[in-house]
Design an enzyme around this catalytic site. Structure first.
Site, PDB file in Angstrom:
ATOM      1  N   TYR A 217     -37.428  45.893  -8.544  1.00 32.26           N
ATOM      2  CA  TYR A 217     -38.639  46.703  -8.663  1.00 32.26           C
ATOM      3  C   TYR A 217     -39.692  46.263  -7.638  1.00 32.26           C
ATOM      4  O   TYR A 217     -39.966  45.073  -7.479  1.00 32.26           O
ATOM      5  CB  TYR A 217     -39.259  46.605 -10.064  1.00 32.26           C
ATOM      6  N   HIS A 275     -42.780  44.155 -14.496  1.00 28.79           N
ATOM      7  CA  HIS A 275     -42.329  45.522 -14.793  1.00 28.79           C
ATOM      8  C   HIS A 275     -41.494  45.601 -16.075  1.00 28.79           C
ATOM      9  O   HIS A 275     -40.452  46.258 -16.102  1.00 28.79           O
ATOM     10  CB  HIS A 275     -41.563  46.095 -13.587  1.00 28.79           C
TER      11      HIS A 275
END
Ligand code: EZ4
Ligand code: CO
Length: 465
Positions: A217, A275
Protein backbone atom coordinates in the site's frame (compact mmCIF):
# COMPACT_ATOMS: atom_id res chain seq x y z
CA UNK A 1 -42.16 28.38 2.40
CA UNK A 2 -43.08 24.74 2.43
CA UNK A 3 -46.10 23.57 0.54
CA UNK A 4 -46.86 20.91 3.16
CA UNK A 5 -48.81 18.53 0.95
CA UNK A 6 -47.09 18.91 -2.36
CA UNK A 7 -45.79 15.34 -2.25
CA UNK A 8 -49.27 13.95 -2.91
CA UNK A 9 -48.83 14.26 -6.64
CA UNK A 10 -45.58 12.34 -6.52
CA UNK A 11 -47.21 9.45 -4.71
CA UNK A 12 -49.58 8.98 -7.61
CA UNK A 13 -52.83 7.09 -7.70
CA UNK A 14 -51.40 3.73 -6.77
CA UNK A 15 -49.69 5.04 -3.63
CA UNK A 16 -52.85 6.82 -2.63
CA UNK A 17 -55.19 3.89 -3.10
CA UNK A 18 -52.75 1.56 -1.49
CA UNK A 19 -53.35 3.07 1.93
CA UNK A 20 -55.36 0.59 3.95
CA UNK A 21 -58.89 1.68 4.64
CA UNK A 22 -58.77 4.95 2.79
CA UNK A 23 -60.61 3.73 -0.27
CA UNK A 24 -63.36 2.29 1.92
CA UNK A 25 -64.34 5.63 3.50
CA UNK A 26 -67.32 7.32 1.87
CA UNK A 27 -66.49 10.65 0.29
CA UNK A 28 -69.31 12.32 2.23
CA UNK A 29 -67.60 11.58 5.56
CA UNK A 30 -64.06 12.40 4.69
CA UNK A 31 -62.79 14.01 1.53
CA UNK A 32 -59.88 12.36 -0.16
CA UNK A 33 -57.84 15.44 0.42
CA UNK A 34 -58.42 15.43 4.15
CA UNK A 35 -57.55 11.75 4.47
CA UNK A 36 -54.35 12.39 2.68
CA UNK A 37 -53.64 15.33 4.94
CA UNK A 38 -54.13 13.19 7.99
CA UNK A 39 -52.10 10.23 6.82
CA UNK A 40 -49.52 11.71 4.52
CA UNK A 41 -48.49 15.03 5.99
CA UNK A 42 -45.19 15.93 4.36
CA UNK A 43 -42.22 16.20 6.68
CA UNK A 44 -42.47 19.68 8.19
CA UNK A 45 -39.42 21.01 9.97
CA UNK A 46 -39.82 23.90 12.39
CA UNK A 47 -40.12 27.01 10.30
CA UNK A 48 -36.93 29.01 9.92
CA UNK A 49 -38.20 32.21 11.50
CA UNK A 50 -35.02 34.23 11.96
CA UNK A 51 -34.31 34.42 8.25
CA UNK A 52 -30.98 35.69 7.06
CA UNK A 53 -30.49 39.45 7.20
CA UNK A 54 -34.08 40.12 6.19
CA UNK A 55 -33.66 38.18 2.94
CA UNK A 56 -36.70 36.29 1.68
CA UNK A 57 -37.09 32.63 2.66
CA UNK A 58 -35.16 30.17 0.55
CA UNK A 59 -36.09 26.84 -1.04
CA UNK A 60 -34.09 24.09 -2.66
CA UNK A 61 -35.28 23.94 -6.26
CA UNK A 62 -33.07 21.22 -7.74
CA UNK A 63 -30.25 18.81 -6.89
CA UNK A 64 -27.91 17.99 -9.75
CA UNK A 65 -25.43 15.10 -9.54
CA UNK A 66 -22.33 15.38 -11.72
CA UNK A 67 -20.19 12.26 -12.24
CA UNK A 68 -16.91 13.01 -13.97
CA UNK A 69 -13.45 11.53 -14.41
CA UNK A 70 -10.81 14.22 -14.82
CA UNK A 71 -7.85 11.98 -13.94
CA UNK A 72 -10.01 9.98 -11.52
CA UNK A 73 -13.73 9.65 -10.77
CA UNK A 74 -15.54 12.31 -8.77
CA UNK A 75 -19.20 12.63 -7.80
CA UNK A 76 -20.18 16.27 -7.33
CA UNK A 77 -23.47 17.64 -6.06
CA UNK A 78 -24.93 20.99 -7.06
CA UNK A 79 -27.86 22.16 -4.93
CA UNK A 80 -29.87 24.97 -6.55
CA UNK A 81 -32.03 27.43 -4.60
CA UNK A 82 -34.93 29.76 -5.27
CA UNK A 83 -32.55 32.75 -5.13
CA UNK A 84 -31.32 33.37 -8.66
CA UNK A 85 -27.67 32.36 -9.01
CA UNK A 86 -27.39 30.95 -5.48
CA UNK A 87 -26.28 27.30 -5.41
CA UNK A 88 -24.01 25.12 -3.30
CA UNK A 89 -21.31 22.67 -4.38
CA UNK A 90 -20.62 19.43 -2.52
CA UNK A 91 -18.44 16.38 -3.12
CA UNK A 92 -19.86 12.86 -2.71
CA UNK A 93 -17.03 10.72 -4.07
CA UNK A 94 -16.59 7.19 -2.71
CA UNK A 95 -13.59 5.61 -4.42
CA UNK A 96 -14.63 2.48 -6.31
CA UNK A 97 -18.37 2.77 -5.52
CA UNK A 98 -19.07 6.16 -7.10
CA UNK A 99 -22.21 5.18 -8.97
CA UNK A 100 -23.93 3.75 -5.89
CA UNK A 101 -23.67 7.18 -4.25
CA UNK A 102 -24.73 9.01 -7.41
CA UNK A 103 -27.82 6.80 -7.69
CA UNK A 104 -28.64 7.24 -3.99
CA UNK A 105 -28.46 11.01 -4.41
CA UNK A 106 -30.40 11.18 -7.63
CA UNK A 107 -33.12 8.64 -7.02
CA UNK A 108 -33.61 8.64 -3.25
CA UNK A 109 -32.31 11.87 -1.75
CA UNK A 110 -32.94 14.63 -4.31
CA UNK A 111 -36.77 14.19 -4.23
CA UNK A 112 -36.69 14.65 -0.45
CA UNK A 113 -34.83 17.94 -0.70
CA UNK A 114 -36.75 19.90 -3.29
CA UNK A 115 -38.91 22.47 -1.50
CA UNK A 116 -36.89 22.27 1.72
CA UNK A 117 -35.16 25.27 3.30
CA UNK A 118 -31.41 24.90 2.58
CA UNK A 119 -30.54 27.00 5.62
CA UNK A 120 -31.73 24.27 8.00
CA UNK A 121 -28.57 22.20 7.74
CA UNK A 122 -28.75 20.34 11.04
CA UNK A 123 -32.41 19.45 10.54
CA UNK A 124 -31.70 18.19 7.02
CA UNK A 125 -28.75 16.14 8.32
CA UNK A 126 -30.90 14.52 11.00
CA UNK A 127 -33.72 13.91 8.54
CA UNK A 128 -31.46 12.27 5.96
CA UNK A 129 -29.57 10.24 8.59
CA UNK A 130 -32.49 8.98 10.69
CA UNK A 131 -35.25 9.35 8.13
CA UNK A 132 -34.49 6.31 5.94
CA UNK A 133 -34.51 3.99 9.00
CA UNK A 134 -31.51 2.17 7.42
CA UNK A 135 -28.92 4.50 8.78
CA UNK A 136 -25.23 4.79 8.08
CA UNK A 137 -22.88 2.91 5.81
CA UNK A 138 -20.32 4.44 3.45
CA UNK A 139 -22.72 4.97 0.54
CA UNK A 140 -25.40 6.83 2.49
CA UNK A 141 -22.92 8.77 4.61
CA UNK A 142 -20.99 9.91 1.52
CA UNK A 143 -24.24 11.04 -0.11
CA UNK A 144 -25.15 12.89 3.09
CA UNK A 145 -21.71 14.52 3.20
CA UNK A 146 -22.19 15.77 -0.38
CA UNK A 147 -25.48 17.43 0.54
CA UNK A 148 -24.10 18.77 3.82
CA UNK A 149 -21.17 20.47 2.08
CA UNK A 150 -23.45 22.02 -0.52
CA UNK A 151 -25.73 23.40 2.22
CA UNK A 152 -22.81 24.91 4.15
CA UNK A 153 -21.63 26.43 0.86
CA UNK A 154 -25.07 27.99 0.33
CA UNK A 155 -25.17 29.31 3.89
CA UNK A 156 -21.74 30.89 3.50
CA UNK A 157 -22.65 32.50 0.20
CA UNK A 158 -25.93 33.74 1.66
CA UNK A 159 -24.08 35.25 4.64
CA UNK A 160 -21.29 36.51 2.34
CA UNK A 161 -18.74 34.79 4.60
CA UNK A 162 -16.32 31.89 4.23
CA UNK A 163 -17.63 28.80 6.04
CA UNK A 164 -14.89 28.93 8.70
CA UNK A 165 -16.39 32.21 9.92
CA UNK A 166 -19.73 30.47 10.45
CA UNK A 167 -17.94 27.74 12.42
CA UNK A 168 -16.64 30.21 14.96
CA UNK A 169 -13.90 32.11 13.15
CA UNK A 170 -10.19 31.62 12.69
CA UNK A 171 -8.13 29.95 15.42
CA UNK A 172 -4.79 29.61 13.55
CA UNK A 173 -2.82 31.06 10.65
CA UNK A 174 -3.37 27.94 8.58
CA UNK A 175 -3.61 24.15 8.69
CA UNK A 176 -0.25 22.41 9.14
CA UNK A 177 -0.10 20.03 6.15
CA UNK A 178 1.60 16.76 5.30
CA UNK A 179 2.25 15.08 2.02
CA UNK A 180 3.31 11.59 0.95
CA UNK A 181 6.79 10.31 0.16
CA UNK A 182 6.91 6.81 -1.22
CA UNK A 183 9.56 4.84 -3.03
CA UNK A 184 10.87 1.50 -4.21
CA UNK A 185 13.71 1.71 -1.70
CA UNK A 186 14.88 3.88 1.21
CA UNK A 187 16.93 6.22 -1.01
CA UNK A 188 13.94 6.93 -3.25
CA UNK A 189 11.72 7.68 -0.23
CA UNK A 190 14.42 10.04 1.07
CA UNK A 191 14.64 11.76 -2.29
CA UNK A 192 10.88 12.29 -2.53
CA UNK A 193 10.77 13.51 1.10
CA UNK A 194 13.58 16.01 0.43
CA UNK A 195 11.73 17.40 -2.56
CA UNK A 196 8.59 17.81 -0.42
CA UNK A 197 10.63 19.59 2.25
CA UNK A 198 12.11 21.90 -0.39
CA UNK A 199 8.56 22.69 -1.43
CA UNK A 200 7.85 23.83 2.14
CA UNK A 201 6.47 20.71 3.83
CA UNK A 202 7.41 20.32 7.51
CA UNK A 203 5.68 16.93 7.75
CA UNK A 204 5.95 13.90 5.48
CA UNK A 205 4.30 10.47 5.45
CA UNK A 206 6.79 7.79 4.36
CA UNK A 207 5.95 4.45 2.74
CA UNK A 208 8.41 2.01 1.14
CA UNK A 209 8.04 -1.08 -1.04
CA UNK A 210 8.78 -4.29 0.84
CA UNK A 211 11.35 -6.48 -0.93
CA UNK A 212 9.83 -9.78 -2.02
CA UNK A 213 6.27 -8.46 -1.97
CA UNK A 214 4.59 -7.29 -5.13
CA UNK A 215 3.39 -3.79 -4.37
CA UNK A 216 2.65 -2.59 -0.85
CA UNK A 217 0.00 0.00 0.00
CA UNK A 218 1.13 3.51 -0.85
CA UNK A 219 4.30 2.55 -2.70
CA UNK A 220 5.12 2.42 -6.40
CA UNK A 221 6.17 -1.26 -6.18
CA UNK A 222 6.15 -2.50 -9.75
CA UNK A 223 3.45 -0.02 -10.71
CA UNK A 224 3.72 3.51 -12.02
CA UNK A 225 3.30 6.13 -9.28
CA UNK A 226 -0.08 7.02 -10.85
CA UNK A 227 -1.31 3.45 -10.60
CA UNK A 228 0.03 3.24 -7.03
CA UNK A 229 -2.01 6.34 -6.22
CA UNK A 230 -5.07 4.68 -7.69
CA UNK A 231 -5.40 6.94 -10.71
CA UNK A 232 -7.86 5.69 -13.25
CA UNK A 233 -5.68 6.24 -16.30
CA UNK A 234 -3.28 3.60 -15.04
CA UNK A 235 -5.73 1.22 -13.49
CA UNK A 236 -7.21 -1.90 -14.93
CA UNK A 237 -10.99 -2.04 -15.20
CA UNK A 238 -10.81 -4.82 -12.63
CA UNK A 239 -8.94 -4.65 -9.30
CA UNK A 240 -5.25 -5.48 -9.18
CA UNK A 241 -4.09 -7.76 -6.38
CA UNK A 242 -1.11 -6.95 -4.21
CA UNK A 243 0.72 -9.42 -1.96
CA UNK A 244 1.25 -8.68 1.73
CA UNK A 245 3.13 -10.54 4.45
CA UNK A 246 3.41 -9.04 7.95
CA UNK A 247 6.84 -10.47 8.81
CA UNK A 248 8.95 -8.63 6.19
CA UNK A 249 6.77 -5.52 6.58
CA UNK A 250 7.42 -5.41 10.34
CA UNK A 251 11.16 -5.85 9.75
CA UNK A 252 11.52 -3.20 7.02
CA UNK A 253 9.39 -0.30 8.32
CA UNK A 254 11.43 0.46 11.49
CA UNK A 255 14.62 0.35 9.37
CA UNK A 256 13.07 2.87 6.95
CA UNK A 257 12.51 5.33 9.79
CA UNK A 258 15.95 4.72 11.28
CA UNK A 259 17.35 5.57 7.84
CA UNK A 260 15.13 8.65 7.34
CA UNK A 261 15.94 10.10 10.79
CA UNK A 262 19.64 9.64 10.11
CA UNK A 263 19.43 11.29 6.69
CA UNK A 264 16.75 13.98 7.25
CA UNK A 265 17.53 14.99 10.83
CA UNK A 266 15.33 15.34 13.91
CA UNK A 267 13.10 18.23 12.88
CA UNK A 268 10.98 16.99 10.03
CA UNK A 269 7.77 15.36 11.26
CA UNK A 270 7.36 11.82 9.94
CA UNK A 271 4.35 9.56 9.83
CA UNK A 272 3.49 6.14 8.47
CA UNK A 273 0.21 4.56 7.31
CA UNK A 274 -0.36 0.85 8.13
CA UNK A 275 -3.63 1.02 6.19
CA UNK A 276 -5.58 -1.23 8.57
CA UNK A 277 -3.46 -4.31 7.79
CA UNK A 278 -2.11 -5.52 11.10
CA UNK A 279 -3.24 -7.81 13.88
CA UNK A 280 -3.18 -6.29 17.39
CA UNK A 281 0.12 -7.76 18.57
CA UNK A 282 1.81 -6.88 15.28
CA UNK A 283 0.59 -3.30 15.57
CA UNK A 284 1.84 -3.14 19.17
CA UNK A 285 5.27 -4.41 18.07
CA UNK A 286 5.52 -1.91 15.20
CA UNK A 287 4.45 1.02 17.41
CA UNK A 288 7.04 -0.09 19.98
CA UNK A 289 9.84 -0.55 17.42
CA UNK A 290 9.19 2.90 15.94
CA UNK A 291 9.53 4.72 19.27
CA UNK A 292 13.18 5.82 18.81
CA UNK A 293 12.30 7.65 15.56
CA UNK A 294 9.61 9.87 17.14
CA UNK A 295 6.86 9.65 14.58
CA UNK A 296 4.23 12.39 14.48
CA UNK A 297 1.80 9.46 14.31
CA UNK A 298 1.32 5.89 13.21
CA UNK A 299 -1.81 5.79 11.08
CA UNK A 300 -4.59 3.19 10.99
CA UNK A 301 -2.57 0.36 12.51
CA UNK A 302 -5.69 -1.81 13.08
CA UNK A 303 -8.80 -2.71 11.17
CA UNK A 304 -11.75 -0.38 11.88
CA UNK A 305 -13.86 -3.14 13.44
CA UNK A 306 -11.39 -3.73 16.30
CA UNK A 307 -11.45 -0.61 18.39
CA UNK A 308 -10.82 -2.38 21.72
CA UNK A 309 -7.52 -3.70 20.33
CA UNK A 310 -6.09 -0.20 20.46
CA UNK A 311 -5.74 -0.76 24.21
CA UNK A 312 -3.07 -3.37 23.53
CA UNK A 313 -1.13 -1.07 21.22
CA UNK A 314 -1.41 1.80 23.67
CA UNK A 315 -0.11 -0.28 26.58
CA UNK A 316 3.06 -1.12 24.66
CA UNK A 317 4.11 2.13 23.09
CA UNK A 318 4.39 5.90 23.26
CA UNK A 319 4.23 6.26 19.46
CA UNK A 320 1.26 8.60 18.83
CA UNK A 321 -1.65 6.84 17.16
CA UNK A 322 -4.09 8.07 14.51
CA UNK A 323 -7.20 6.29 13.28
CA UNK A 324 -10.40 6.81 11.42
CA UNK A 325 -10.47 7.20 7.62
CA UNK A 326 -12.71 4.11 7.27
CA UNK A 327 -15.19 5.26 9.90
CA UNK A 328 -18.57 6.22 8.56
CA UNK A 329 -20.39 6.80 11.81
CA UNK A 330 -19.89 9.41 14.50
CA UNK A 331 -20.31 6.59 17.00
CA UNK A 332 -17.26 4.76 15.58
CA UNK A 333 -15.17 7.55 17.06
CA UNK A 334 -16.57 7.42 20.58
CA UNK A 335 -14.68 4.50 22.18
CA UNK A 336 -11.29 5.58 20.85
CA UNK A 337 -11.75 9.16 21.95
CA UNK A 338 -13.34 8.68 25.35
CA UNK A 339 -10.69 6.16 26.42
CA UNK A 340 -7.91 8.31 24.93
CA UNK A 341 -6.73 5.31 22.94
CA UNK A 342 -5.63 7.51 20.04
CA UNK A 343 -4.00 10.91 19.71
CA UNK A 344 -5.45 11.93 16.34
CA UNK A 345 -8.91 11.23 14.97
CA UNK A 346 -8.69 11.18 11.20
CA UNK A 347 -12.21 10.77 9.85
CA UNK A 348 -12.92 11.46 6.24
CA UNK A 349 -15.36 14.38 6.09
CA UNK A 350 -16.64 12.95 2.84
CA UNK A 351 -17.59 9.61 4.38
CA UNK A 352 -18.68 10.50 7.91
CA UNK A 353 -21.34 13.02 6.99
CA UNK A 354 -19.64 16.30 6.13
CA UNK A 355 -18.97 19.40 8.20
CA UNK A 356 -22.01 18.85 10.44
CA UNK A 357 -20.55 15.50 11.53
CA UNK A 358 -16.93 16.66 11.70
CA UNK A 359 -17.59 19.58 14.03
CA UNK A 360 -19.17 17.13 16.50
CA UNK A 361 -16.24 14.72 16.26
CA UNK A 362 -13.86 17.62 16.78
CA UNK A 363 -15.79 18.92 19.78
CA UNK A 364 -15.92 15.48 21.38
CA UNK A 365 -12.20 14.99 20.71
CA UNK A 366 -11.37 18.37 22.24
CA UNK A 367 -12.84 17.26 25.57
CA UNK A 368 -10.51 14.24 25.65
CA UNK A 369 -7.34 15.96 24.37
CA UNK A 370 -7.48 14.20 21.03
CA UNK A 371 -6.55 16.26 17.95
CA UNK A 372 -7.86 16.07 14.40
CA UNK A 373 -6.08 14.81 11.28
CA UNK A 374 -8.83 14.61 8.66
CA UNK A 375 -8.25 12.26 5.75
CA UNK A 376 -7.14 14.20 2.66
CA UNK A 377 -6.38 11.87 -0.28
CA UNK A 378 -6.77 12.56 -4.00
CA UNK A 379 -9.84 10.37 -4.23
CA UNK A 380 -12.07 12.87 -2.47
CA UNK A 381 -12.72 16.06 -4.40
CA UNK A 382 -11.56 19.64 -3.76
CA UNK A 383 -14.82 20.64 -1.99
CA UNK A 384 -14.10 18.07 0.74
CA UNK A 385 -10.49 19.27 0.99
CA UNK A 386 -11.86 22.81 1.33
CA UNK A 387 -14.27 21.64 4.05
CA UNK A 388 -11.33 19.99 5.86
CA UNK A 389 -9.48 23.29 6.01
CA UNK A 390 -12.52 25.39 6.97
CA UNK A 391 -12.91 23.09 9.99
CA UNK A 392 -9.14 22.87 10.67
CA UNK A 393 -8.68 26.63 10.96
CA UNK A 394 -11.72 27.19 13.16
CA UNK A 395 -11.35 24.52 15.87
CA UNK A 396 -9.06 24.61 18.91
CA UNK A 397 -7.82 20.99 18.70
CA UNK A 398 -6.63 20.74 15.11
CA UNK A 399 -3.59 18.48 14.69
CA UNK A 400 -2.52 18.13 11.08
CA UNK A 401 -4.02 17.94 7.59
CA UNK A 402 -3.22 15.39 4.89
CA UNK A 403 -3.15 16.98 1.43
CA UNK A 404 -2.60 16.41 -2.26
CA UNK A 405 -1.99 18.69 -5.23
CA UNK A 406 -4.73 18.14 -7.78
CA UNK A 407 -3.63 17.77 -11.40
CA UNK A 408 -4.47 20.41 -13.99
CA UNK A 409 -7.23 18.28 -15.51
CA UNK A 410 -9.09 18.15 -12.18
CA UNK A 411 -8.65 21.89 -11.63
CA UNK A 412 -10.21 22.49 -15.05
CA UNK A 413 -13.42 20.82 -13.81
CA UNK A 414 -13.37 21.87 -10.12
CA UNK A 415 -11.94 25.28 -9.28
CA UNK A 416 -11.11 26.76 -5.88
CA UNK A 417 -10.20 24.74 -2.83
CA UNK A 418 -7.31 24.99 -0.41
CA UNK A 419 -3.99 26.61 -1.20
CA UNK A 420 -0.60 25.52 0.16
CA UNK A 421 2.17 27.87 1.28
CA UNK A 422 5.19 27.40 3.56
CA UNK A 423 3.90 24.16 5.08
CA UNK A 424 0.35 25.34 5.76
CA UNK A 425 -2.95 25.12 3.95
CA UNK A 426 -5.51 27.87 3.77
CA UNK A 427 -8.76 28.65 2.04
CA UNK A 428 -9.29 31.81 0.04
CA UNK A 429 -11.64 34.29 1.72
CA UNK A 430 -14.43 33.61 -0.78
CA UNK A 431 -17.99 33.21 0.54
CA UNK A 432 -19.02 29.59 1.25
CA UNK A 433 -16.59 26.73 0.71
CA UNK A 434 -14.94 28.46 -2.23
CA UNK A 435 -15.23 25.77 -4.93
CA UNK A 436 -17.08 25.70 -8.23
CA UNK A 437 -17.74 23.14 -10.95
CA UNK A 438 -17.39 23.70 -14.69
CA UNK A 439 -20.13 21.43 -15.97
CA UNK A 440 -19.07 21.74 -19.60
CA UNK A 441 -15.54 20.63 -18.72
CA UNK A 442 -16.94 17.80 -16.57
CA UNK A 443 -18.77 16.41 -19.63
CA UNK A 444 -15.46 15.99 -21.45
CA UNK A 445 -14.40 13.37 -18.88
CA UNK A 446 -17.07 10.69 -18.49
CA UNK A 447 -17.01 8.13 -15.69
CA UNK A 448 -14.60 5.20 -16.12
CA UNK A 449 -14.99 2.12 -13.98
CA UNK A 450 -12.05 1.76 -11.60
CA UNK A 451 -11.34 -0.16 -8.43
CA UNK A 452 -8.91 0.18 -5.58
CA UNK A 453 -6.39 -2.66 -5.46
CA UNK A 454 -7.05 -5.70 -3.31
CA UNK A 455 -4.49 -7.81 -1.41
CA UNK A 456 -3.77 -11.44 -0.58
CA UNK A 457 -1.27 -13.28 1.57
CA UNK A 458 1.31 -15.53 -0.10
CA UNK A 459 -0.91 -18.53 0.70
CA UNK A 460 -3.67 -16.96 -1.39
CA UNK A 461 -5.95 -15.88 1.44
CA UNK A 462 -7.63 -12.48 1.48
CA UNK A 463 -5.74 -9.68 3.21
CA UNK A 464 -6.80 -6.12 3.95
CA UNK A 465 -5.29 -3.77 1.36
O1 EZ4 B 1 -5.95 4.56 0.54
O2 EZ4 B 1 -8.32 7.19 0.15
O3 EZ4 B 1 -4.23 8.10 4.17
N1 EZ4 B 1 -4.65 7.95 3.08
C1 EZ4 B 1 -5.13 6.78 2.59
C2 EZ4 B 1 -5.75 6.84 1.23
C3 EZ4 B 1 -6.69 5.68 0.93
C4 EZ4 B 1 -7.60 6.06 -0.21
C5 EZ4 B 1 -8.57 4.94 -0.56
O4 EZ4 B 1 -9.49 5.38 -1.51
O5 EZ4 B 1 -5.06 5.78 3.26
O6 EZ4 B 1 -4.74 6.94 0.26
CO1 CO C 1 -4.62 6.25 5.36
Amino acid sequence: MHKPFSNINRLGRRGFLGLAGVAALPDSLLSRKRVVRALLAKDTPAENTGSSRGLPPLQITDVRVIVTCPDRNYVLVKVFTSEPGLYGIGDATLNGRELAVAEDLEKHIAPLLVGRDPEQIEDTWQYLYRGPYWRGGPVQMTALAGIDLALWDIKGKRANMPVYQLLGGRTRIGALAYTHASGRDFAEVEDVARRAMERGFKCVRAQVAIPGLEGTYGTPGNKTPEAAAGRVADMAALPQTEVFEPAPYLRVVPRLFEYLRAKLGPEVELMHDCHEKLDPIQAARLAHDLEPYHLFFLEDCLRPEYKESFRLVREHSTTPLAMGELFNSLWDCVPLIKEQLIDYIRCDLGHIGGITAARKVAAMAELFQVRTAWHGPGDIGPPTHAANVHVDISIPNFGIQEMVFFPHMTREVISGGPEFKDGYMNVPDAPGLGCDVNEEAAKKYPYRRAYLPTARRKDGSVQDW
